[in-house]
Design an enzyme around this catalytic site. Structure first.
Site, PDB file in Angstrom:
ATOM      1  NE  ARG A 263      63.060  10.431 -32.582  1.00  0.00           N
ATOM      2  CZ  ARG A 263      61.862   9.891 -32.842  1.00  0.00           C
ATOM      3  NH1 ARG A 263      61.119  10.378 -33.785  1.00  0.00           N
ATOM      4  NH2 ARG A 263      61.424   8.891 -32.143  1.00  0.00           N
TER       5      ARG A 263
ATOM      6  CE  LYS B 167      73.651   5.015 -13.386  1.00  0.00           C
ATOM      7  NZ  LYS B 167      73.511   6.479 -13.237  1.00  0.00           N
TER       8      LYS B 167
ATOM      9  CG  HIS C 184      81.228   6.485 -15.048  1.00  0.00           C
ATOM     10  ND1 HIS C 184      79.939   6.581 -14.609  1.00  0.00           N
ATOM     11  CD2 HIS C 184      81.891   7.479 -14.419  1.00  0.00           C
ATOM     12  CE1 HIS C 184      79.833   7.582 -13.755  1.00  0.00           C
ATOM     13  NE2 HIS C 184      81.014   8.148 -13.626  1.00  0.00           N
TER      14      HIS C 184
ATOM     15  CG  ASP D 132      71.763   8.629 -10.588  1.00  0.00           C
ATOM     16  OD1 ASP D 132      71.769   8.319 -11.792  1.00  0.00           O
ATOM     17  OD2 ASP D 132      72.429   9.582 -10.135  1.00  0.00           O
TER      18      ASP D 132
ATOM     19  CG  HIS E 171      78.273   4.617  -9.979  1.00  0.00           C
ATOM     20  ND1 HIS E 171      78.454   3.975 -11.176  1.00  0.00           N
ATOM     21  CD2 HIS E 171      77.640   5.785 -10.287  1.00  0.00           C
ATOM     22  CE1 HIS E 171      77.957   4.729 -12.159  1.00  0.00           C
ATOM     23  NE2 HIS E 171      77.452   5.823 -11.634  1.00  0.00           N
TER      24      HIS E 171
ATOM     25  CE  LYS F  57      72.962  13.631  -8.470  1.00  0.00           C
ATOM     26  NZ  LYS F  57      74.056  13.259  -9.380  1.00  0.00           N
TER      27      LYS F  57
HETATM   28  C1  BG6 Z   1      76.217   8.983 -12.939  1.00  0.00           C
HETATM   29  C2  BG6 Z   1      74.965   9.483 -12.288  1.00  0.00           C
HETATM   30  O1  BG6 Z   1      76.142   7.617 -13.166  1.00  0.00           O
HETATM   31  O2  BG6 Z   1      77.338   9.260 -12.120  1.00  0.00           O
HETATM   32  C3  BG6 Z   1      75.060  10.958 -11.967  1.00  0.00           C
HETATM   33  O3  BG6 Z   1      73.844   9.253 -13.126  1.00  0.00           O
HETATM   34  C4  BG6 Z   1      76.324  11.255 -11.197  1.00  0.00           C
HETATM   35  O4  BG6 Z   1      73.919  11.401 -11.254  1.00  0.00           O
HETATM   36  C5  BG6 Z   1      77.537  10.640 -11.864  1.00  0.00           C
HETATM   37  O5  BG6 Z   1      76.466  12.661 -11.106  1.00  0.00           O
HETATM   38  C6  BG6 Z   1      78.776  10.775 -10.980  1.00  0.00           C
HETATM   39  O6  BG6 Z   1      79.903  10.367 -11.705  1.00  0.00           O
HETATM   40  P1  BG6 Z   1      81.332  10.985 -11.376  1.00  0.00           P
HETATM   41  O7  BG6 Z   1      82.262  10.227 -12.275  1.00  0.00           O
HETATM   42  O8  BG6 Z   1      81.249  12.441 -11.675  1.00  0.00           O
HETATM   43  O9  BG6 Z   1      81.576  10.723  -9.918  1.00  0.00           O
END
Ligand code: BG6
Length: 496
Positions: A51, A154, A184, A241, A246, A346
């Site tokens: 933007r 996401k 990812h 999240d 994942h 976390k």
């Molecule tokens: C993301 C989450 O999808 O994955 C984050 O939104 C998280 O909260 C992250 O920290 C973890 O990814 P990685 O590759 O660091 O394990």
């Protein structure tokens, strides 16, 4: 450096949210590294769209500095390569545009003119409420070509209903095969290797079932907190999240039936069957099968850190979980009676992600008690750090004295074995987008099946009033998470 898998597809990658956190930390550095390795075709442009007004020179300076930090070089490639950066910078463009206003797409339309035949990848690294409007504008402006792809980051909704609304909105502009939903984790090396391990070796698959496997554990532990992302995270929590995407994807890859080919839909069909076989957890059993936690102040890797409610951007009160553990049952023949314990959080003591398959103890031991305990075999797949595979088994300790059983491991470190550098997950996934390979992306029905299962847990939490239990930053989550697995006579895996 010699060309590696140079891809032949000319492309335009248009990154919405092109100055945002993901673009700066992951996408642009990943594309820079691919280019440094000469994996991108000469005719490939990256158009960051955002933007704010910004001079191109300022944009390039910003991205240069991000690449220095996030793709600094390594032992194989040497330090950050300014010459490679200069070449890469030639591909980068910046366009200021208000994603909600069709009139402001003018410069983008002009930039794409005459390139309808090249791969056109629209990467939406924006808030999900923009996915539908952006897709609609791209369509109405005639920017969606047969060679177009839409990449969605996401969070893809916050529950089944919102995910369905997003999917319906983007489906009005892009076909399902053109839609690439990123998770990812599917781009991580060990995750891809999980399929190779299972389906390219004769050794494991015959044992990969309820007859031989006692249970499976999947842990994704992070040391970071949510400072800086509090507002997003507080709406989301660990369940949405991390688990919805994942961790459930890891469950799918560990539990799925062998696909007959690597065709994207064959793989996704098998993953979908797992998602549909997840035993629902709802109001009756959330208290038994799930644990929620929220971190308090503590010490992580030697540093004092604030609690979730004391992060600088935090609100005063919140019932959002920063830790979750779940006991999952899969209702099919292969996995009946084999629990999958998953946990993620976390501010845990270490950054470590792994899948642990624990086999059953031998049915009979000829060894005297003095030889030691017969520990079950374990197959440990480490996603991070130090990706690798470890097969834990019993051997005889050395020496002529009394026989002692010793737990030992066959340990395969990918770094030591393959050398080189482990590519970032985004490098793999971005190349797959350009090459048109959707196998590592989520199909709409997978996404919706995952949300359906997750929604039920959330409803169960809401109805039973199950709030997060506090845990000290730097611990492995609330004690209830230990109790969850110990109730079944098992323990969380610790590295030995
Ligand atoms: C993301 C989450 O999808 O994955 C984050 O939104 C998280 O909260 C992250 O920290 C973890 O990814 P990685 O590759 O660091 O394990």
């Amino acid at each position: 450096m010699t060309a590696k898998t140079l891809i032949s597809h000319p492309f335009d990658m248009i990154v919405f949210g092109g100055r945002g956190d993901l673009a700066r930390r992951k996408l642009i550095p990943a594309l820079y590294h691919l280019d440094r390795e000469r994996r991108l075709p000469d005719d490939g442009r990256i158009i960051a769209v955002s933007r704010g007004q910004m001079e191109k020179a300022d944009f390039l300076r910003l991205m240069h500095d991000e690449c220095v930090v996030h793709s600094p070089g390594d032992a194989i490639h040497g330090p950050f390569d300014e010459a490679a950066w200069e070449r890469f910078a030639g591909r980068l463009h910046y366009i200021s545009l208000d994603a909600t206003d069709a009139a402001s797409y003018r410069d983008l339309v002009a930039a794409l003119q005459g390139r309808a035949d090249v791969v056109r990848a629209f990467y939406l690294a924006t808030a999900p409420d923009l996915f539908g409007p952006i897709a609609a504008h791209l369509k109405s402006l005639g920017l969606v070509t047969p060679e177009s792809r839409l990449v969605l980051e996401k969070p893809l909704g916050k529950d089944l209903a919102t995910a369905q609304a997003i999917n319906a909105a983007v489906a009005a502009a892009f076909t399902e095969p053109q839609t690439y939903r990123i998770d990812h984790y599917l781009g991580k090396e060990t995750v891809q290797n999980l399929m190779v391990l299972r389906f390219a070796n004769a050794l494991f698959e015959p044992l990969w079932n309820r007859t031989h496997i006692d249970h499976v554990q999947i842990s994704v532990a992070e040391t970071v907190g949510v400072g800086g992302r509090w507002t997003y995270y507080n709406e989301s929590g660990a369940l949405r999240d991390m688990v919805q995407n994942h961790l459930l994807q890891l469950v799918c890859l560990a539990a799925m039936e062998p696909p007959s080919t690597l065709d994207a839909d064959m793989i996704r069909d098998e993953k979908l069957k797992v998602l549909r076989a997840l035993h629902p957890i709802g109001v009756e059993d959330v208290a038994q099968s799930t644990v929620r936690g929220q971190y308090r102040a503590g010490t992580v890797e030697g540093n004092g850190v604030p609690g979730y409610l004391e992060e600088t951007d935090s609100g005063a009160a919140s019932n959002t979980e920063t830790f979750v553990a779940i006991r999952i049952a899969i209702d099919n023949w292969r996995w009946a009676g084999v629990p999958f314990y998953v946990r993620t959080g976390k501010r845990l003591p270490a950054r470590s992600s792994e899948i642990v398959v624990q086999f059953k103890t031998p049915p009979h031991s000829p060894y005297p008690a003095s030889a030691g305990i017969i520990h079950p075999n374990k197959l440990v797949m480490r996603l991070q750090p130090d990706e690798g595979i470890r097969l834990v088994m019993l051997n005889k300790g050395r020496g002529p004295g009394e026989l002692k059983l010793r737990q030992t491991a066959l340990d395969l470190s990918f770094n030591e074995t393959f050398g080189g550098r482990s590519p970032d997950a985004y490098e793999r996934l971005l190349l797959d987008v350009i090459r048109g390979r959707p196998a590592l992306f989520m199909r709409v029905d997978e996404l919706e099946a995952a949300w359906q299962w997750i929604d039920r847990i959330r409803e169960g939490w809401a109805e039973t009033g199950l709030t997060p239990k506090p845990y000290a930053a730097g611990s492995w989550g609330p004690n209830a998470a230990i109790a969850l697995i110990e109730r079944d006579g098992r323990t969380w895996h610790e590295d030995d």
